[in-house]
Design a protein around this motif. Structure first.
Motif, PDB file in Angstrom:
ATOM      1  N   ILE A 248     -12.467 -14.530 -21.787  1.00 48.84           N
ATOM      2  CA  ILE A 248     -11.063 -14.943 -21.889  1.00 48.84           C
ATOM      3  C   ILE A 248     -10.279 -13.927 -21.074  1.00 48.84           C
ATOM      4  CG2 ILE A 248      -9.162 -15.546 -23.425  1.00 48.84           C
ATOM      5  CD1 ILE A 248     -11.240 -15.605 -25.726  1.00 48.84           C
ATOM      6  N   GLN A 249      -9.801 -14.328 -19.915  1.00 52.09           N
ATOM      7  CA  GLN A 249      -9.106 -13.404 -19.025  1.00 52.09           C
ATOM      8  C   GLN A 249      -7.656 -13.246 -19.491  1.00 52.09           C
ATOM      9  OE1 GLN A 249      -9.834 -15.112 -15.117  1.00 52.09           O
ATOM     10  NE2 GLN A 249     -11.669 -13.854 -14.879  1.00 52.09           N
ATOM     11  N   MET A 250      -7.313 -12.045 -19.879  1.00 47.44           N
ATOM     12  CA  MET A 250      -6.015 -11.774 -20.481  1.00 47.44           C
ATOM     13  C   MET A 250      -5.048 -11.239 -19.429  1.00 47.44           C
ATOM     14  SD  MET A 250      -6.787 -12.794 -23.470  1.00 47.44           S
ATOM     15  CE  MET A 250      -5.242 -12.433 -24.302  1.00 47.44           C
ATOM     16  N   ARG A 251      -3.931 -11.950 -19.283  1.00 42.04           N
ATOM     17  CA  ARG A 251      -2.878 -11.585 -18.339  1.00 42.04           C
ATOM     18  C   ARG A 251      -1.545 -11.516 -19.083  1.00 42.04           C
ATOM     19  NH1 ARG A 251      -6.143 -15.354 -15.587  1.00 42.04           N
ATOM     20  NH2 ARG A 251      -6.757 -14.726 -13.464  1.00 42.04           N
ATOM     21  N   ASP A 252      -0.576 -10.859 -18.443  1.00 45.67           N
ATOM     22  CA  ASP A 252       0.776 -10.833 -19.001  1.00 45.67           C
ATOM     23  C   ASP A 252       1.615 -11.997 -18.498  1.00 45.67           C
ATOM     24  OD1 ASP A 252       0.398  -8.581 -20.581  1.00 45.67           O
ATOM     25  OD2 ASP A 252       0.813  -7.236 -18.915  1.00 45.67           O
ATOM     26  N   ASP A 253       1.207 -12.603 -17.387  1.00 49.40           N
ATOM     27  CA  ASP A 253       1.811 -13.850 -16.928  1.00 49.40           C
ATOM     28  C   ASP A 253       0.754 -14.644 -16.170  1.00 49.40           C
ATOM     29  OD1 ASP A 253       2.228 -13.517 -13.836  1.00 49.40           O
ATOM     30  OD2 ASP A 253       3.022 -11.672 -14.680  1.00 49.40           O
ATOM     31  N   TYR A 254       1.024 -15.920 -15.943  1.00 52.66           N
ATOM     32  CA  TYR A 254       0.009 -16.845 -15.454  1.00 52.66           C
ATOM     33  C   TYR A 254      -0.596 -16.410 -14.120  1.00 52.66           C
ATOM     34  CZ  TYR A 254      -2.257 -21.355 -14.581  1.00 52.66           C
ATOM     35  OH  TYR A 254      -3.177 -22.346 -14.341  1.00 52.66           O
ATOM     36  N   TYR A 255       0.221 -15.838 -13.234  1.00 58.17           N
ATOM     37  CA  TYR A 255      -0.248 -15.444 -11.915  1.00 58.17           C
ATOM     38  C   TYR A 255      -0.510 -13.941 -11.809  1.00 58.17           C
ATOM     39  CZ  TYR A 255       1.535 -20.092 -10.798  1.00 58.17           C
ATOM     40  OH  TYR A 255       1.768 -21.443 -10.799  1.00 58.17           O
ATOM     41  N   GLY A 256      -0.359 -13.221 -12.912  1.00 56.72           N
ATOM     42  CA  GLY A 256      -0.530 -11.779 -12.885  1.00 56.72           C
ATOM     43  C   GLY A 256      -1.995 -11.376 -12.859  1.00 56.72           C
ATOM     44  N   PRO A 257      -2.255 -10.105 -12.622  1.00 54.23           N
ATOM     45  CA  PRO A 257      -3.637  -9.620 -12.598  1.00 54.23           C
ATOM     46  C   PRO A 257      -4.261  -9.647 -13.985  1.00 54.23           C
ATOM     47  CG  PRO A 257      -2.101  -7.782 -12.521  1.00 54.23           C
ATOM     48  CD  PRO A 257      -1.269  -9.022 -12.408  1.00 54.23           C
ATOM     49  N   VAL A 258      -5.574  -9.742 -14.011  1.00 59.88           N
ATOM     50  CA  VAL A 258      -6.298  -9.687 -15.278  1.00 59.88           C
ATOM     51  C   VAL A 258      -6.254  -8.259 -15.792  1.00 59.88           C
ATOM     52  CG1 VAL A 258      -8.530 -10.011 -16.404  1.00 59.88           C
ATOM     53  CG2 VAL A 258      -7.823 -11.573 -14.569  1.00 59.88           C
TER      54      VAL A 258
END
Length: 417
Positions: A248-258
């Protein structure tokens, strides 16, 4: 992940909020799927924190942490008067944070037990308490220590066929910090010895030296290196007999870095389809939060998802023809590992209703279908190969027309996953 826990708990990132939400969402169905067979089901939070985030001035409002999320689910189980119970064990190393944990969770006993100390030092005590009951271990430290395969082996070292599920934080930043010691540069003997010690420790954590070749590959970006090493790590979990291991790749926004991966590991296809549903919802929420304006992106995503769902519908029909009779729940258990985090339960059910309307499932009506209802799949009639009613519209069946020609071996493999 930040190295200062106090700062982290004062201002959690979006990825951390979604992480807590995922755990809380999964906790109840995790109990439901096992509570009918076991008197107790456990969730163990190895790096618990204070159970709620105290905001700094000007930051986000107070957010609950993972211990509070699971404690509330355990209380809900009590209110529903089940014959079995959900129990929570929290472990926190820091004395001051542990005191806050105790304070924040007062009133949740006896469903919640809190231990002060490191998770590593408490593992044997915890294994004695949980015995042979089903356990979900939530292992979410600030660095790489929770991903240590030696620790994982201890968690898995229980009676054969005992149900153990894992949700492990694989920290990209923690890995980069340790792997950076591999870079050759002039060091004093003392500094070189310290760097060599950290490299050897990372070898032990990951159970392999292959990460070194990945880290030295200059064609890869730092994020790509982390992703490749996380792939190696998931392979190591599979080698330990865990059939389903998904990121589950966790980001702070949809296009942000993992920022990090939450790695979900289970031997249960049922667990995969349940968690996959929540991961797909998480991705949708992340997208919506990023596109709060009136841009064209949301509409484009809807159109792309509709195309993917057309393919899913064809795949469901192919699998149904192979198995002849199968329930929606069984379909989701077959296909969720293949479509991890892509489709929600409502997508599967929508495709099934489309197939009923289009003549691919023998049923009088597309309404009232339950998840455990056994459905009989049949080949499309010739006229059905050109169009099929989909949610009140007509959709081109270019992919579905090939449904009976899909690789039978592939469908058979799906049936045995």
């Amino acid at each position: 992940m930040p190295t200062n826990p106090e700062r982290f708990f004062a201002d959690p990132k979006e990825s951390s909020r979604y992480k807590v939400e995922l755990l809380g969402d999964y906790a109840l169905p995790f109990f439901y799927k096992l509570g009918s067979r076991y008197p107790r089901v456990w969730i163990v939070d190895g790096y618990a924190g204070p159970a709620s985030y105290e905001p700094e001035p000007g930051s986000s409002p107070t957010q609950i942490g993972s211990p509070m999320a699971t404690a509330r689910v355990a209380r809900q189980v009590v209110s529903e008067q089940h014959r079995s119970e959900l129990r929570i064990i929290n472990v926190e190393r820091d004395r001051d944070i542990y005191a806050r944990l105790q304070s924040n969770l007062k009133g949740f006993a006896p469903q919640v037990i809190n231990f002060q100390g490191s998770f590593d030092s408490r593992v044997e005590d915890i294994l004695q308490i949980v015995g042979n009951d089903p356990v979900l271990f939530f292992v979410d430290p600030f660095g790489m220590e929770g991903a240590d395969l030696r620790l994982v082996d201890r968690l898995l070292d229980r009676k054969a066929r005992t149900i153990t599920e894992l949700l492990i934080n694989f920290s990209y930043r923690g890995f980069q910090r340790m792997a950076g010691n591999l870079i050759s540069r002039p060091r004093s003997p003392a500094r070189q010895k310290a760097a060599d010690t950290k490299i050897a420790k990372l070898d032990a954590i990951l159970g392999t030296r292959q990460w070194r070749w990945v880290w030295n590959d200059k064609s890869l970006t730092p994020t790509e290196k982390c992703a490749r090493v996380a792939d190696l790590y998931r392979d190591s979990l599979r080698e330990r007999g865990i059939e389903y291991v998904h990121p589950i790749q966790m980001r702070d926004d949809y296009y942000g870095p993992v920022r990090y991966e939450l790695i979900f590991a289970t031997r249960s296809s049922h667990g995969v389809y349940l968690m996959s549903n929540f991961v797909a919802s998480y991705q949708e929420k992340l997208f919506d939060a990023t596109h709060s304006d009136l841009s064209f992106e949301p509409q484009l995503r809807i159109q792309e998802h509709a195309v993917r769902r057309d393919g899913l519908r064809a795949e469901i029909h192919a699998l149904g023809l192979e198995l002849r009779k199968v329930s929606p729940e069984q379909i989701m258990r077959h296909l969720a590992p293949r479509h991890w985090g892509t489709f929600k339960e409502k997508d599967y059910m929508s495709c099934i209703r489309d197939l009923v309307r289009g003549g691919g499932i023998q049923r009088d009506s597309a309404t009232g279908i339950t998840k455990r209802e056994e459905l009989r799949f049949i080949p499309f009639r010739e006229q059905d190969l050109f169009s099929i009613p989909v949610g009140g519209r007509t959709s081109d069946l270019a992919e579905a027309s090939n449904v009976t020609h899909l690789n039978a071996q592939d469908a058979a493999q799906a049936g045995t996953s």
